[in-house]
Design a protein around this motif. Structure first.
Motif, PDB file in Angstrom:
ATOM      1  N   SER A  23       0.867  -1.171   0.000  1.00 28.12           N
ATOM      2  CA  SER A  23       0.000   0.000   0.000  1.00 28.12           C
ATOM      3  C   SER A  23       0.906   1.224   0.000  1.00 28.12           C
ATOM      4  O   SER A  23       2.004   1.188   0.525  1.00 28.12           O
ATOM      5  CB  SER A  23      -0.923   0.009   1.211  1.00 28.12           C
ATOM      6  OG  SER A  23      -0.163   0.126   2.388  1.00 28.12           O
ATOM      7  N   GLU A  24       0.420   2.261  -0.613  1.00 26.33           N
ATOM      8  CA  GLU A  24       1.262   3.436  -0.784  1.00 26.33           C
ATOM      9  C   GLU A  24       0.549   4.664  -0.245  1.00 26.33           C
ATOM     10  O   GLU A  24      -0.623   4.893  -0.513  1.00 26.33           O
ATOM     11  CB  GLU A  24       1.575   3.636  -2.267  1.00 26.33           C
ATOM     12  CG  GLU A  24       2.430   4.855  -2.532  1.00 26.33           C
ATOM     13  CD  GLU A  24       2.768   4.986  -4.000  1.00 26.33           C
ATOM     14  OE1 GLU A  24       3.704   4.330  -4.448  1.00 26.33           O
ATOM     15  OE2 GLU A  24       2.060   5.735  -4.691  1.00 26.33           O
ATOM     16  N   HIS A  25       1.260   5.419   0.512  1.00 27.84           N
ATOM     17  CA  HIS A  25       0.749   6.703   0.983  1.00 27.84           C
ATOM     18  C   HIS A  25       1.943   7.631   1.059  1.00 27.84           C
ATOM     19  O   HIS A  25       2.789   7.488   1.928  1.00 27.84           O
ATOM     20  CB  HIS A  25       0.064   6.554   2.342  1.00 27.84           C
ATOM     21  CG  HIS A  25      -0.343   7.871   2.927  1.00 27.84           C
ATOM     22  ND1 HIS A  25      -1.413   8.583   2.450  1.00 27.84           N
ATOM     23  CD2 HIS A  25       0.192   8.609   3.910  1.00 27.84           C
ATOM     24  CE1 HIS A  25      -1.518   9.710   3.133  1.00 27.84           C
ATOM     25  NE2 HIS A  25      -0.553   9.759   4.029  1.00 27.84           N
ATOM     26  N   LEU A  26       2.019   8.557   0.129  1.00 28.30           N
ATOM     27  CA  LEU A  26       3.224   9.370   0.027  1.00 28.30           C
ATOM     28  C   LEU A  26       2.989  10.844   0.327  1.00 28.30           C
ATOM     29  O   LEU A  26       3.911  11.638   0.266  1.00 28.30           O
ATOM     30  CB  LEU A  26       3.811   9.255  -1.389  1.00 28.30           C
ATOM     31  CG  LEU A  26       4.543   7.952  -1.717  1.00 28.30           C
ATOM     32  CD1 LEU A  26       5.011   7.956  -3.149  1.00 28.30           C
ATOM     33  CD2 LEU A  26       5.731   7.780  -0.786  1.00 28.30           C
TER      34      LEU A  26
END
Lengths: 400, 380
Positions: A23-26
């Protein structure tokens, strides 16, 4: 066997790492200039003015015959204006009763009209009906010929319009001696012509539905056939005409840009459109600014809508419009302020990829169904139309 | 069962490679990748020179006993702080893939690898107030970037003697950087805007590596690498930018004091300042030379099966080449712990590592991260 727990642990750790990482949260708050390669978007503003002599009024797109309402007014849209509605019904002079065609006497009658809109701020507004000669020529109505007929002698009745609703169905019931006002003589050839006027405590007007409206005008008569021991019957009348006549039809000034009126006028305006605006910017706001050359006309509290549409292609007055590009603003009566219409959605069609012609049609809606009419300055007279554009230039993406 | 687990892991590996993101990867060409496998990451890269699953030096191919494929996945859990605030971010990446093996009956090895070279993965939000038509209007800008430069290496290693290995690598730099800038306004009269662009990179470099066994327990590694330059093209525009890439010199040492203990370390120096003028000319802050060093150890449970349950420890220090402002240098420190497990007669190995990393530039910009790396090595 002793290695099995460690093996499983290793596998689970590997799997857990793989799964947890999926999962990506940038997103994080940024700080300029350190974290702004290329800086931040800087908005700019530009005003483009209509090309000289490329803004014109064209009249005759729609006339009164295509409308679903009758514009009935008293001092509207200008104090010198009066408009009357004209109805004509056909009611048979006999009915079939007990298998026999019989004459009848009218006991009572009821007119029903749909008032699409009126100015609720004017008190004591009333719809008045007058008897007109059945021989009236509906193909050549003339105000000068009709106006003298709206006299007390021809008065049929009136019905008050509510102050609480702009639209309503109004019914005028005639009983007793009043029925005589709508008696149809043999010389009338079964025709009954009725004039419609409107009054109020001040200048006012109303939009009354005609034969094309959802509730056409109707006349219902309650009759008694000429027979022994008759039973009461109800018969309707066919509405074969519903139109209106206005005292003055304003001329269109070719030096101005006129929208609205009957028959309808539209304005075609062309603008300069640079390659930079076409290819290299992102438009975030565009406002068309039109300066009224005179106070806008219309019925107070029943404003028309000023529509701005882009062109699909430029064929002049008959250009098809781009259906998805639309800017609109309510145009109140008696305003001299600059009229501003947000048309960013229109200008986006002028940009790369779509490349519609940089021109707009301005019109009033509902066309020929509203008192609203406006004349704006043009490139020839007064303040020329202009578009105030806010845009973001191309972001310097390649700046490291 | 083992094959199923392996297949499941391999199926999750996409083709694109990328390393962890960082706010220190916003400027310049981004955050440099390490080109290391999970096994090397476990000791902070101390043994990367001697790890054939890594792409630091082409000479390491000579350590491959058979055809070997190595996949590496990475999860980055980071807390970044700048003057605008602090945010917790995370991202999964696949920074390293390597395939290589010996050529039968010849002292030659060939291999190819696909590694992350630099990463520009970020998403930054900038709330602000601007004056439009004489009226203050709130805006919210978001600048997003995904992608970076990848290093596709084709390498060959030659072992003229048992104690010497020489490797030569050809590096093709490719990659795409997708950028997206969008702005929303607090006043609904203004339409949200979005602009997109795609930067594509292309370049070529060479590397030469040597591994020499000085004594029975001591091995020295040397590296010289020139990455040439990379051409940067925005969308399909005809003009291209050119950014010089660094020359890298490196050395590493590996020592086996006992059969169960391995000690090592490496130092790499990159002259990223060669890119300084190009980056400044294109509106950037600049680039500085960097040094990175790491040291670590590996405790082996069973010398006959060294890939089964080793314990790896390491420490890493690095300077980052693209500072956020002129006159300062960003630095990175990291401590790693890792292990692995071999199975299927050592034909398959799963390695993993956990690294705690700190990055800082002056007192305003800092971040700390947990970097979890998992790798699968398969020898069919």
């Amino acid at each position: 066997m002793r290695d099995r727990p460690a093996r499983l642990l290793g596998l689970m750790l590997a799997l857990a790492a793989g799964v947890a990482a999926c999962s990506e949260h940038l997103t994080q708050p940024g700080q300029c200039p350190e974290l702004c390669p290329g800086g931040t978007p800087v908005g700019q503003e530009e005003i483009i003015t209509a090309l000289p002599d490329n803004d014109s009024t064209f009249t005759g797109y729609t006339d009164a015959s295509a409308t679903a309402v009758m514009l009935v007014g008293s001092g509207i849209p200008t104090p010198a204006d009066t408009s009357y509605g004209v109805l004509r019904f056909t009611r048979p002079d006999s009915v079939t009763y007990r298998d026999t065609l019989r004459a009848y006497t009218v006991d009572s009658a009821q007119f029903t009209l749909l008032v699409v809109a009126h100015d609720t701020a004017v008190h004591d507004a009333k719809i008045q009906l007058y008897r007109l000669p059945s021989s009236i020529d509906t193909t050549a109505l003339a105000y000068a010929a009709l106006a003298p007929l709206f006299t007390p002698a021809n008065f049929v009745g009136e019905v008050a319009l509510p102050d609480t609703a702009t639209a309503d169905t109004v019914r005028l019931k005639l009983t007793g001696a009043a029925v005589g006002q709508i008696a149809i003589q043999p010389s009338d050839f079964s025709k009954l012509a009725i004039g419609i006027a409107i009054t109020g405590s001040a200048s006012t007007g109303g939009r009354v539905g005609n034969r094309l409206s959802v509730l056409p005008p109707s006349l219902l008569s309650y009759i008694t056939p000429t027979a022994a021991s008759p039973s009461p019957l109800t018969i309707g009348a066919t509405n074969d005409f519903a139109g209106y006549i206005t005292r003055q039809t304003p001329a269109v000034d070719p030096t101005l840009l006129t929208v609205g009126g009957v028959p309808s006028s539209r304005v075609l305006i062309r603008f300069p459109w640079s390659a930079r605006l076409r290819d290299s910017v992102t438009i975030v706001r565009a406002t068309l600014e039109l300066v009224p050359a005179q106070p806008t006309q219309g019925l107070p509290n029943d404003a028309g809508t000023l529509n701005v549409r882009g062109l699909a292609t430029d064929f002049g007055a008959k250009s098809p419009v781009e259906p998805l590009s639309l800017g609109a603003v309510t145009l109140p009566a008696n305003t001299t302020d600059t009229v501003r219409v947000e048309i960013a959605g229109v200008l986006q069609f002028w940009q790369a990829g779509l490349l519609r012609p940089p021109a707009i049609f301005v019109s009033i809606s509902p066309e020929v169904e509203t008192f609203t009419r406006a004349a704006f300055g043009s490139s020839r007279t007064g303040a020329a139309p202009q578009i105030r554009i806010n845009y973001l230039p191309r972001f310097p993406f390649s700046s490291p | 069962m083992r094959r199923i687990v392996l297949l499941a892991l391999l199926a999750g590996v996409p083709a694109a490679a990328a390393a962890q993101s960082s706010e220190f990867g916003v400027r310049g060409l981004g955050l440099p990748g390490r080109e290391q496998s999970a096994r090397a990451m476990g000791s902070a890269g101390a043994f990367a020179f001697f790890d054939p699953g890594s792409s630091v030096t082409p000479a390491s191919l000579a350590y491959l006993g058979s055809l070997t494929a190595t996949f590496t996945a990475l999860g980055d859990y980071r807390s970044s702080t700048d003057p605008a605030g602090t945010a917790s971010v995370r991202d999964p990446r696949f920074p390293q893939f390597a395939l290589g093996g010996p050529i039968p009956r010849k002292p030659l090895w060939v291999g190819l690898s696909y590694s992350n070279y630099t990463t520009r993965d970020y998403s930054l939000v900038f709330p602000a107030t601007v004056t439009l038509r004489g009226v203050p209007v709130g805006v919210n800008d978001t600048i997003e970037s995904r992608g970076g430069i990848n290093d596709f290496q084709l390498a060959v290693a030659w072992r003229p003697t048992k104690r010497l290995a020489i490797g030569l690598g050809a590096h093709i730099f490719t990659g795409i950087n997708r950028l997206d800038v969008h702005r929303v306004f607090s006043d609904s009269a203004y339409l949200p805007s979005r602009q997109r662009s795609e930067l594509s990179y292309a370049g070529f470099g060479m590397s030469l590596g040597v591994l020499g066994q000085l004594t029975r327990t001591l091995t020295l590694g040397l590296l010289a690498r020139s990455d040439g330059h990379v051409s940067v093209q925005e969308d399909s525009l005809p003009q291209q930018q050119r950014v010089d890439l660094p020359i890298t010199l490196g050395a590493a040492l590996q020592w086996w004091p006992t059969a169960k203990l391995r000690l090592g370390g490496q130092v790499l120096r990159h002259n990223w300042s060669s890119a300084n003028n190009d980056i400044i000319a294109n509106g950037g802050v600049g680039a500085v030379n960097t040094v990175e060093a790491s040291a670590g150890l590996e405790l082996i449970h069973n010398p006959r099966r060294p890939e089964r349950r080793p314990i790896r420890l390491g420490f890493r220090y690095a300077q980052l080449p693209f500072p956020l402002a002129t006159g300062v240098t960003a630095r990175e420190y990291g401590v790693s712990l890792g292990s692995g497990y071999s199975f299927a007669a050592d034909r398959a190995v799963i390695d993993f590592s956990v690294e705690r990393a700190w990055r800082r530039q002056d007192s305003q910009f800092s971040e700390h991260a947990w970097i979890v790396t998992a790798g699968v090595t398969v020898r069919p």
